[in-house]
Design an enzyme around this catalytic site. Structure first.
Site, short mmCIF file in Angstrom:
data_model
loop_
_atom_site.label_atom_id
_atom_site.label_comp_id
_atom_site.label_asym_id
_atom_site.label_seq_id
_atom_site.Cartn_x
_atom_site.Cartn_y
_atom_site.Cartn_z
N GLY A 118 -41.76 -20.59 20.99
CA GLY A 118 -42.04 -20.58 19.55
C GLY A 118 -42.71 -21.87 19.15
CB ALA A 132 -42.17 -26.03 17.03
CG ASP A 141 -45.98 -10.28 26.97
OD1 ASP A 141 -44.87 -10.18 26.40
OD2 ASP A 141 -46.66 -9.30 27.30
CB VAL A 142 -40.79 -12.77 25.64
CG1 VAL A 142 -40.96 -14.04 24.87
CG2 VAL A 142 -40.88 -11.56 24.74
CG ASP A 174 -24.40 -25.94 11.71
OD1 ASP A 174 -25.19 -26.51 10.92
OD2 ASP A 174 -23.41 -25.31 11.32
CG HIS A 175 -30.02 -28.21 10.19
ND1 HIS A 175 -30.20 -26.87 9.99
CD2 HIS A 175 -29.98 -28.78 8.97
CE1 HIS A 175 -30.28 -26.64 8.70
NE2 HIS A 175 -30.14 -27.78 8.05
CE LYS A 199 -28.25 -31.70 6.55
NZ LYS A 199 -29.59 -32.19 6.31
CD GLU A 210 -31.82 -24.84 0.14
OE1 GLU A 210 -33.06 -24.85 0.16
OE2 GLU A 210 -31.12 -24.11 0.85
CG ASP A 243 -29.67 -19.26 5.23
OD1 ASP A 243 -30.12 -19.37 6.38
OD2 ASP A 243 -30.06 -19.98 4.29
CG HIS A 264 -25.36 -24.96 7.47
ND1 HIS A 264 -25.63 -25.16 8.80
CD2 HIS A 264 -26.50 -24.47 6.92
CE1 HIS A 264 -26.89 -24.81 9.03
NE2 HIS A 264 -27.43 -24.39 7.91
CE LYS A 266 -32.76 -20.16 0.24
NZ LYS A 266 -33.03 -21.54 0.62
#
Length: 496
Positions: free
Chosen positions: A15, A21, A88-89, A180-181, A185, A219, A238, A243, A343
């Site tokens: 990706g 990315a 091609d996967v 899990d970004h 943090k 957000e 989400d 999170h 949001k």
């Protein structure tokens, strides 16, 4: 002089032409290079369907780094480590060619066969790719191999189990790094330090002294270009399943015996096991959903969710969730953990508020009904830091208490030295430190908790839209706390 251990690896990004990315991974790898965390013994292979050349790929990497980081030196040296492989996967020859390329790069960059396979793409391909990497020998090296996976990990417990079985057929649990970004943090990682390195907090960190804990992740942006993903996901899948529940587990866990991956995970898993399950018929007592309508955000008029591009005009997808989570264990019995996320809210803010119990017969307030509890506020974003709200006597105020704030923030730290979440997580993965990644048991338990909520909501249409863009969510979210005698604390930096 101590020599810093620099990890050596070939990182394969599936990706490589995608948004994640470009926005996160390339600038993060560059920062590791710039800050001397990785040396010259690394290579990055970008894999995607587009028929790019190495040169086109390198130009794109350079452009994404320049966009993210103003002070970008030695960029040409950095991008010379990047290679592109059209892919091609489902085609065996793609894997054979990739294997040859990786073997060549192992030799050229002396990476000792260490490989990270980063799946920054649609989750429906995760199982196929993982098994093909094994079947076509891309894992057969003299070094270590690790698989990094972005969320969503399934869309409910059944699909997550199926996906896990597919991946586990090719990789062992200790080789799988589920990102899990939020766990990358700085201030989320600081929760453990604030708790376990300060006697003034850890001794009070229980139901005798804490009345409630509030976690807000709001957000101001709308759904933007993610509508096709968000329509299937919604705020519950989400944000809450990963999170928000991760932050609850860090706040509620028992002190680990040692600061090792296994011990920290073990304590987080105990918290998730102690979450009071919610039956479908009880969901409305504990959880509130919302969807934004048109409104004004920072002085600008914005559309409602149902008017956004690629959103169904009768969409039942929630863009806001508030919930009351109870943890049935000895430490937390009776203490509600309130969460809210959404949001198009008034502020972009992620903040934890720990509200301590009031002192009985507080003699120092003019008004007996005045509520000025001690608060510990952990600011996660956009401002990192902590604030402690105390009561003290100001000069010439007689014996009346006045709230004061003790604050510390990280904003004074040079931005170049404050690592971005992905930078830290990529580096941890290279070092083999899985502490800040999600174990399968955590994924399974969190899906088991949220599934009854999403099932209940799928069976009836929400009364949407039920909050204006630019507000802090629907009235029902305030009522959720009001019936327990509490209220949401503000998320702006001038907490009252």
């Amino acid at each position: 002089m101590n020599t810093v251990h620099m990890p050596k690896a070939v990182v394969v990004i599936f990706g490589a032409t995608g948004d994640l990315a470009k926005r996160k991974l390339y600038p993060s790898i560059y920062r590791l290079y710039q800050n001397g965390k990785i040396g010259e013994e690394f290579a990055v292979v970008g894999v995607a369907r587009r028929q790019w050349t190495n040169e086109v790929f390198r130009e794109n990497v350079e452009s994404s780094v320049r966009k993210a980081i103003s002070c970008s030196e030695k960029l040409h040296d950095f991008t010379s480590h990047f290679y592109y492989h059209p892919f091609d996967v489902t085609n065996p020859s793609s894997y054979h060619d990739l294997r040859s390329l990786l073997n060549d790069l192992d030799g050229k960059y002396k990476t000792e066969g260490n490989r990270i396979f980063y799946l920054a793409m649609a989750p429906e391909f995760f199982g196929t790719i993982a098994n093909s990497l094994k079947d076509y020998g891309l894992k057969d090296t003299g070094g270590w191999t690790r698989l990094v996976i972005e969320k969503p990990f399934g869309h409910d417990l059944a699909s997550a189990k199926k996906l896990n079985e597919e991946i586990r057929a090719a990789f062992d649990e200790e080789q799988i790094y589920r990102i899990d970004h939020y766990l990358g943090k700085e201030m989320v990682q600081n929760i453990e330090v604030i708790r376990f390195a300060n006697a003034i907090f850890e001794h009070l960190w229980n139901n005798r002294f804490i009345s409630n804990i509030q976690i807000t992740s709001s957000e101001s942006l709308g759904v933007e270009e993610r509508a096709s993903y968000y329509e299937k996901s919604g705020a519950l899948r989400d944000m809450v399943q990963n999170h928000m529940l991760q932050m609850v587990s860090l706040l509620a866990m028992e002190p680990p015996i040692k600061l090792t991956t296994e011990e920290i995970r073990s304590e987080k898993i105990k918290v998730l096991r102690a979450l009071r399950p919610i039956k479908e018929e009880e969901v409305s007592k504990y959880f509130v959903r919302g969807q934004y309508g048109k409104g004004t955000v920072k002085g600008e008029k914005v559309k409602g969710y149902r008017e956004e591009t690629n959103v169904d005009e009768k969409s039942n997808t929630e863009t806001f969730v508030a919930g009351k989570i109870m943890i049935d264990n000895y430490r937390w019995a009776g203490v509600p953990f309130y969460i809210r996320t959404g949001k198009r809210m008034a502020e972009k803010s992620t903040k934890i508020v720990v509200e301590f119990k009031d002192i009985p017969m507080n003699l120092y307030f003019k008004n007996k009904d005045e509520n000025r509890p001690n608060l510990l506020i952990i600011h996660i974003q956009p401002d990192e830091g902590i604030t402690l709200h105390l009561n003290a006597k100001k000069v010439r105020t007689g014996s009346i208490a006045t709230p004061i704030k003790l604050s510390y923030n990280n904003n004074g730290i040079d931005g170049m030295n404050t690592p971005e979440a992905y930078e830290k997580l990529l580096y941890d993965c290279m070092l083999g430190d899985a502490t800040n990644f999600t174990h399968w048991d955590e994924v399974a338990l969190s899906w088991a908790y949220v599934d009854p909520i999403s099932n209940a909501w799928a069976k009836e249409n929400g009364d949407f839209p039920n909050y204006k863009a630019g507000s802090m969510g629907p009235k029902a979210a305030d009522e959720l706390l009001a019936k327990d005698g509490f209220h949401w604390w503000p998320v702006t930096n001038d907490e009252k």
